[in-house]
Design a protein around this motif. Structure first.
Motif, PDB file in Angstrom:
ATOM      1  N   UNK A 158       0.827  -1.210   0.000  1.00 36.60           N
ATOM      2  CA  UNK A 158       0.000   0.000   0.000  1.00 36.60           C
ATOM      3  C   UNK A 158       0.859   1.256   0.000  1.00 36.60           C
ATOM      4  N   UNK A 159       1.955   1.243   0.747  1.00 37.00           N
ATOM      5  CA  UNK A 159       2.872   2.398   0.782  1.00 37.00           C
ATOM      6  C   UNK A 159       3.485   2.629  -0.589  1.00 37.00           C
ATOM      7  N   UNK A 160       3.932   1.566  -1.279  1.00 42.46           N
ATOM      8  CA  UNK A 160       4.523   1.716  -2.605  1.00 42.46           C
ATOM      9  C   UNK A 160       3.535   2.319  -3.595  1.00 42.46           C
ATOM     10  N   UNK A 161       2.293   1.913  -3.475  1.00 44.43           N
ATOM     11  CA  UNK A 161       1.289   2.485  -4.383  1.00 44.43           C
ATOM     12  C   UNK A 161       1.150   3.984  -4.171  1.00 44.43           C
ATOM     13  N   UNK A 162       1.136   4.417  -2.931  1.00 51.15           N
ATOM     14  CA  UNK A 162       1.016   5.855  -2.642  1.00 51.15           C
ATOM     15  C   UNK A 162       2.234   6.628  -3.145  1.00 51.15           C
ATOM     16  N   UNK A 163       3.427   6.047  -2.949  1.00 51.11           N
ATOM     17  CA  UNK A 163       4.653   6.731  -3.390  1.00 51.11           C
ATOM     18  C   UNK A 163       4.679   6.837  -4.903  1.00 51.11           C
ATOM     19  N   UNK A 164       4.272   5.841  -5.605  1.00 50.96           N
ATOM     20  CA  UNK A 164       4.261   5.884  -7.061  1.00 50.96           C
ATOM     21  C   UNK A 164       3.309   6.958  -7.566  1.00 50.96           C
ATOM     22  N   UNK A 165       2.179   7.127  -6.929  1.00 54.23           N
ATOM     23  CA  UNK A 165       1.239   8.167  -7.344  1.00 54.23           C
ATOM     24  C   UNK A 165       1.888   9.559  -7.174  1.00 54.23           C
ATOM     25  N   UNK A 166       2.537   9.816  -6.032  1.00 59.00           N
ATOM     26  CA  UNK A 166       3.145  11.130  -5.804  1.00 59.00           C
ATOM     27  C   UNK A 166       4.330  11.358  -6.763  1.00 59.00           C
ATOM     28  N   UNK A 167       5.151  10.344  -6.988  1.00 61.10           N
ATOM     29  CA  UNK A 167       6.284  10.502  -7.906  1.00 61.10           C
ATOM     30  C   UNK A 167       5.799  10.773  -9.318  1.00 61.10           C
ATOM     31  N   UNK A 168       4.706  10.143  -9.722  1.00 60.23           N
ATOM     32  CA  UNK A 168       4.163  10.422 -11.038  1.00 60.23           C
ATOM     33  C   UNK A 168       3.717  11.862 -11.175  1.00 60.23           C
ATOM     34  N   UNK A 169       3.118  12.401 -10.145  1.00 59.19           N
ATOM     35  CA  UNK A 169       2.734  13.818 -10.175  1.00 59.19           C
ATOM     36  C   UNK A 169       3.972  14.722 -10.323  1.00 59.19           C
ATOM     37  N   UNK A 170       5.041  14.435  -9.580  1.00 57.56           N
ATOM     38  CA  UNK A 170       6.253  15.254  -9.673  1.00 57.56           C
ATOM     39  C   UNK A 170       6.902  15.118 -11.054  1.00 57.56           C
ATOM     40  N   UNK A 171       6.837  13.912 -11.659  1.00 64.10           N
ATOM     41  CA  UNK A 171       7.409  13.748 -12.990  1.00 64.10           C
ATOM     42  C   UNK A 171       6.619  14.556 -14.005  1.00 64.10           C
ATOM     43  N   UNK A 172       5.301  14.575 -13.841  1.00 70.85           N
ATOM     44  CA  UNK A 172       4.494  15.396 -14.746  1.00 70.85           C
ATOM     45  C   UNK A 172       4.832  16.879 -14.578  1.00 70.85           C
ATOM     46  N   UNK A 173       5.064  17.308 -13.316  1.00 71.18           N
ATOM     47  CA  UNK A 173       5.451  18.708 -13.070  1.00 71.18           C
ATOM     48  C   UNK A 173       6.800  19.009 -13.710  1.00 71.18           C
ATOM     49  N   UNK A 174       7.724  18.052 -13.668  1.00 74.63           N
ATOM     50  CA  UNK A 174       9.030  18.260 -14.301  1.00 74.63           C
ATOM     51  C   UNK A 174       8.882  18.421 -15.796  1.00 74.63           C
ATOM     52  N   UNK A 175       8.008  17.646 -16.408  1.00 76.85           N
ATOM     53  CA  UNK A 175       7.797  17.797 -17.836  1.00 76.85           C
ATOM     54  C   UNK A 175       7.231  19.155 -18.186  1.00 76.85           C
ATOM     55  N   UNK A 176       6.270  19.625 -17.381  1.00 75.33           N
ATOM     56  CA  UNK A 176       5.723  20.962 -17.627  1.00 75.33           C
ATOM     57  C   UNK A 176       6.807  22.033 -17.487  1.00 75.33           C
ATOM     58  N   UNK A 177       7.663  21.864 -16.460  1.00 75.17           N
ATOM     59  CA  UNK A 177       8.754  22.839 -16.278  1.00 75.17           C
ATOM     60  C   UNK A 177       9.707  22.809 -17.466  1.00 75.17           C
ATOM     61  N   UNK A 178       9.985  21.628 -17.989  1.00 73.38           N
ATOM     62  CA  UNK A 178      10.879  21.558 -19.154  1.00 73.38           C
ATOM     63  C   UNK A 178      10.286  22.306 -20.332  1.00 73.38           C
ATOM     64  N   UNK A 179       8.959  22.147 -20.543  1.00 73.02           N
ATOM     65  CA  UNK A 179       8.315  22.888 -21.618  1.00 73.02           C
ATOM     66  C   UNK A 179       8.397  24.395 -21.378  1.00 73.02           C
ATOM     67  N   UNK A 180       8.226  24.809 -20.088  1.00 73.90           N
ATOM     68  CA  UNK A 180       8.292  26.239 -19.776  1.00 73.90           C
ATOM     69  C   UNK A 180       9.705  26.783 -20.044  1.00 73.90           C
TER      70      UNK A 180
END
Length: 937
Positions: A296-318
């Motif tokens: 259950x902990x791994x599932x939660x961590x993967x969800x948060x890391x995915x959000x941060x990776x999406x934010x990194x992609x947006x920052x790269x575009x910016x």
């Protein structure tokens, strides 16, 4: 009901491992890389310049097109504003700003550590975010997994505690009712929990009474399941049986929990003792529960890391579409400024961070432009200051090469410009040899030593070599140059001390001349000494001519530096003697009284009219390139003329040599004048002594018959009975005899002075008792003492016998007693005679007017008195004669006195006079009848 369980290591709220704080997320900061600028003159000399290069990422990390433009502009030598990579060379005289060259060898001293290069921000920040997300996910997974495990342990302990507590009471009741099957059913009921691995009811003998597995009943529990009874659990087991304290613990591998609960055993009929405690042991498996929690902990961590990776992609575009273009514009402006485009400015606007950096860059560019101008002005000013100093200044690098030379050093070392010295080895260029030309090893060179040891060195007398191969004396200082405590070179400063050494040599010569000439009292010796002092300081040879008493010129001194040519100089004097009717330089100076300088003196030396064809050849052999002639004058009269001749190639008599020669001539004239005055004074003293001797003898001649006639008249008047008239006439005759006696004493004093001066005073040594002599003299002075109102008191310490001249001692005592009666009239006079240590002491004390301390030594000189002659008569010779006599006998006389307190004259005499104990010139002890002469004092 048994007491509730006591939670130990695995109880809720306790963590077996150290708590690890969550990672601290540091904000990302943009980094500016500072650049340096180097400047160079067209001539190759280094200049200081200041520049800066601001870049949010390493130069060269832009797009390939950007690099291509920069390289093309650099090759073409033109400045591209949009690329900003070219660095054109400045115009002559203008410093050139250059990019700093990165070095992997380490940081330069005095600069902060260089940061490693990073990719462009459009890549760096997203990568940092991804790295941050991954790192945060790993830390979160680790931390939350640990926390989930702890929560599983706590929940399991609480659930097991509730379950076992409920079973504990049922089991005790069933055991009291002896319901064994029901007890087995209750234990088997614990197996309904799928996570309970073992459940045992153990009686007081250690046998299994009930278990999840019936095959285990009746067997020893420790043998069946030793893992449930580890040594560290023994205290808990003992407390459960003896103190009825339950315990729940987590196993060491953290994969299960074990509970030990006390259960009261059954009782038999008629049993009086309390029942024994049995032990209920339950083990619950935590492995599946913990695995489920970690999933259950791994599932939660993967969800948060995915959000941060999406934010990194947006920052790269910016960054790619917005920030990179603004950064490129800022980089282009900084590179244009680094390429010496001082008017380059960044045009970014807005309120974001890059706009603030752009504004800071513009402010920095304005300040750097101002600082650059001030630095160039300061450098020019410092250079002017260094070039305007009289001291030579040379900078030396660690390799021994010249790094800086000021204008004074270039001039003193005889070079055309500084470029002839820069970059050359200092020791081999201007400090390579000793004064005699022998090589100066570099290992012994103080400049090299200062570089190695980083110490200060000062030399008050050193030499440096010019470009033309000549040397000059210097006073030199060498100081190490340190940067952050480490040597980076040295600086050597020096001053030319040629004039100082000339002045010192002049002073030495003049002091030596004054010292030597002061000892001479003869004119000829004085002139010879002057000639020797002038060579070789003022020339290779010197002659001095003077005018004698007959008015003729003659050669008084001739000196040549080369002893082999001294005979040739003497032959020149004999063949061509000086005279008034020649054109020789010395004759001209004696006639006119003025000096002849180099040209005139040299011409006069070669063109003398009494010379033949051999004369120039003799001068050539003697060495005569240049000459000067000077007068030696005193009291307005030219006493002699001095000719100085030099044969040194290239030497000319200048102001320094002329000044030294004139000063030497002046001192020679003073010495000659003193010699003449001394001779004249000696002649005057001789005439005076002759006069005193003749006058004394001539005065004695009439005094002797006068005294005889007066004595005859005195006896006739004493024998006659002429009455009152004869009596008055007798008194007058007595006074006349006293005056004749006084006059005879004065004449005797003058004769003694004459004898002392001419060393003709003779002593008659004999054995004398000083006490007897004193008493006899006191008897003779009784009438004179009575007239003066004085009482003569004599004290002795026994006989005092020695070998002395009796008559001269009577003369000494007479002088001292006469003075005591004269200056101490009306008061007693005390005379004391004693002897000790082989010496006799004779003291005469009066209580008269006394003597001032400033006159205590003066009164022993000839014709000296401490009082006015109007009040007290006398010639002032008595004490002078007395001291001369006492010193001739090997003794001495001294006085102690104060004004108004009287005086004490003490005479000390050796009982046996010896030559080594007497004053210089005193006579040897002679037998009675011989009369050694006594030299004058």
């Amino acid at each position: 009901m048994a007491p509730g369980p006591a939670l130990s290591g695995g109880a809720p709220g306790r963590r077996d491992g150290p708590d690890e704080p969550p990672p601290r997320n540091e904000p990302l900061r943009a980094r500016l890389h500072a650049g340096e600028a180097a400047a160079a003159h067209p001539g190759g000399q280094s200049r200081h310049a200041t520049g800066a290069l601001l870049a949010p990422h390493r130069v060269g990390a832009a797009t390939p097109a950007f690099h291509a433009e920069g390289r093309a502009a650099a090759k073409a030598g033109a400045t591209r504003a949009d690329a900003g990579c070219a660095t054109p060379r400045g115009t002559p005289g203008e410093p050139v700003m250059k990019r700093p060259r990165s070095s992997g060898a380490g940081n330069r001293p005095g600069h902060p550590p260089r940061l490693p290069p990073i990719p462009p921000l459009r890549i760096t920040i997203p990568l940092v975010l991804l790295f941050f997300a991954a790192t945060l996910g790993l830390l979160d997974l680790r931390q939350n997994s640990h926390l989930a495990s702890l929560r599983v342990e706590e929940d399991s302990i609480q659930a097991l505690t509730r379950l076992v507590s409920e079973k504990q009471g049922h089991l005790e009741l069933l055991l009291r009712l002896h319901e064994s099957e029901r007890v087995q059913e209750e234990i088997a009921g614990l197996g309904t929990d799928t996570h309970v691995k073992r459940a045992l009811l153990i009686d007081d003998t250690g046998q299994v009474f009930a278990s999840l597995r019936r095959v285990e009943i009746g067997k020893q529990a420790r043998e069946l399941h030793p893992e449930l009874f580890p040594p560290e659990a023994e205290p808990a087991l003992r407390r459960a049986r003896e103190e009825l304290v339950s315990s729940v613990q987590v196993t060491p591998d953290r994969q299960a929990i074990v509970a030990w609960y006390s259960v009261m055993g059954p009782t038999s009929s008629g049993q009086i003792a309390p029942p024994k405690a049995w032990l209920l042991t339950v083990e619950r498996d935590l492995t599946p529960l913990k695995a489920q929690a970690r999933a259950q902990v791994r599932a939660n961590v993967m969800r948060r890391s995915g959000l941060l990776a999406a934010l990194a992609g947006l920052l790269w575009l910016f960054f790619h579409f917005v920030l990179t273009r603004r950064v490129d514009q800022l980089v282009a402006a900084t590179q244009r400024f680094a390429a010496r485009d001082w008017e380059a400015r960044c045009g970014l606007t807005g309120s974001d961070e890059l706009a603030q950096v752009c504004q800071a860059f513009n402010d920095m560019a304005d300040r750097l432009r101002t600082t650059q101008s001030q630095l160039e002005e300061s450098e020019t000013h410092v250079r002017l200051l260094l070039d305007s100093t009289a001291e030579g200044i040379i900078g030396v690098g660690l390799n021994g090469l010249s790094t800086f030379v000021n204008r004074a050093a270039v001039r003193m070392l005889g070079h055309a410009n500084a470029s002839e010295l820069l970059g050359r080895e200092t020791h081999a260029t201007w400090h390579h040899s000793h004064e005699d030309g022998t090589p100066f090893p570099r290992s012994e060179c103080p400049i090299h030593h200062a570089l190695i040891t980083s110490t200060h060195y000062h030399s008050a007398d050193d030499i440096l070599w010019r470009k033309d191969g000549t040397y000059f004396p210097v006073e030199r200082w060498t100081y190490p140059m340190l940067k952050d405590g480490k040597p980076v070179g040295s600086v050597s400063t020096f001053i030319d001390i040629t004039e100082r050494k000339r002045a010192e040599e002049t002073q030495r010569v003049l002091i030596e001349a004054s010292t030597q000439l002061a000892e001479l009292l003869d004119e000829t010796s004085t002139l010879e000494r002057v000639a020797r002092l002038a060579v070789p300081q003022l020339g290779q040879w010197c002659v001095i001519d003077r005018v004698d008493d007959t008015g003729r010129i003659h050669r008084a001194a001739e000196v040549h530096q080369d002893l082999a040519r001294k005979e040739l100089l003497r032959e020149l004097t004999e063949r061509y003697p000086p005279s008034w009717n020649t054109l020789q330089p010395t004759a001209h100076v004696l006639r006119t009284g003025r000096p002849l300088l180099a040209t005139e003196a040299t011409q006069a030396l070669f063109l003398t009219d009494n010379a033949d064809e051999e004369y120039p050849e003799m001068l050539r052999r003697l060495g005569a390139r240049t000459a000067i002639a000077l007068p030696i004058s005193a009291r307005g009269q030219t006493l002699a003329a001095m000719l100085l001749v030099s044969d040194t190639p290239g030497f000319e008599y200048g102001p320094h040599e002329l000044s030294l020669a004139e000063e030497l001539a002046r001192r020679a004239s003073v010495a000659m004048d003193n010699a003449r005055l001394y001779q004249q004074s000696q002649e005057a003293v001789r005439l005076r002594e002759d006069f005193l001797s003749v006058a004394s003898h001539e005065l004695h001649t009439p005094l002797t018959p006068l005294r005889l006639h007066l004595q005859t008249l005195q006896r006739a008047l004493a024998a006659s009975t002429g009455g009152a008239g004869s009596s008055r006439l007798l008194q007058k005759v007595d006074k006349a005899l006293k005056q004749v006696k006084r006059l005879s004493q004065l004449v005797d004093d003058l004769l003694d002075v004459s004898r002392l001066t001419s060393s003709r005073l003779r002593l008659q040594l004999e054995e004398v008792d000083l006490v007897e002599l004193t008493r006899e003299q006191v008897e003779r002075f009784s009438e004179q003492a009575s007239t003066a109102g004085c009482q003569l008191l004599v004290t002795t310490e026994g006989p005092t016998v020695g070998h002395w001249d009796r008559m001269r001692l009577e003369q000494v005592l007479t002088n001292l007693v006469t003075n005591a009666l004269k200056y101490g009239a009306g008061r007693p006079v005390e005379i004391h005679v004693a002897s000790s240590g082989g010496r006799a002491r004779w003291s005469i004390r009066d209580h008269g007017i006394g003597i001032a301390s400033k006159d205590l030594e003066r009164i022993f000189e000839r014709f000296e008195r401490a009082v006015s002659t109007r009040q007290y008569g006398g010639l002032g010779l008595g004490l002078y004669i007395s001291r001369a006599i006492v010193r001739a006998l090997g003794g001495d006389i001294h006085v102690a006195s104060q004004p108004g307190a009287g005086s004490v004259f003490t005479v000390e005499l050796p009982l046996e006079p010896a030559r080594d104990s007497r004053a210089p010139g005193a006579p040897s002890p002679e037998p009675h009848g011989e009369s050694p002469s006594v030299p004058g004092p």
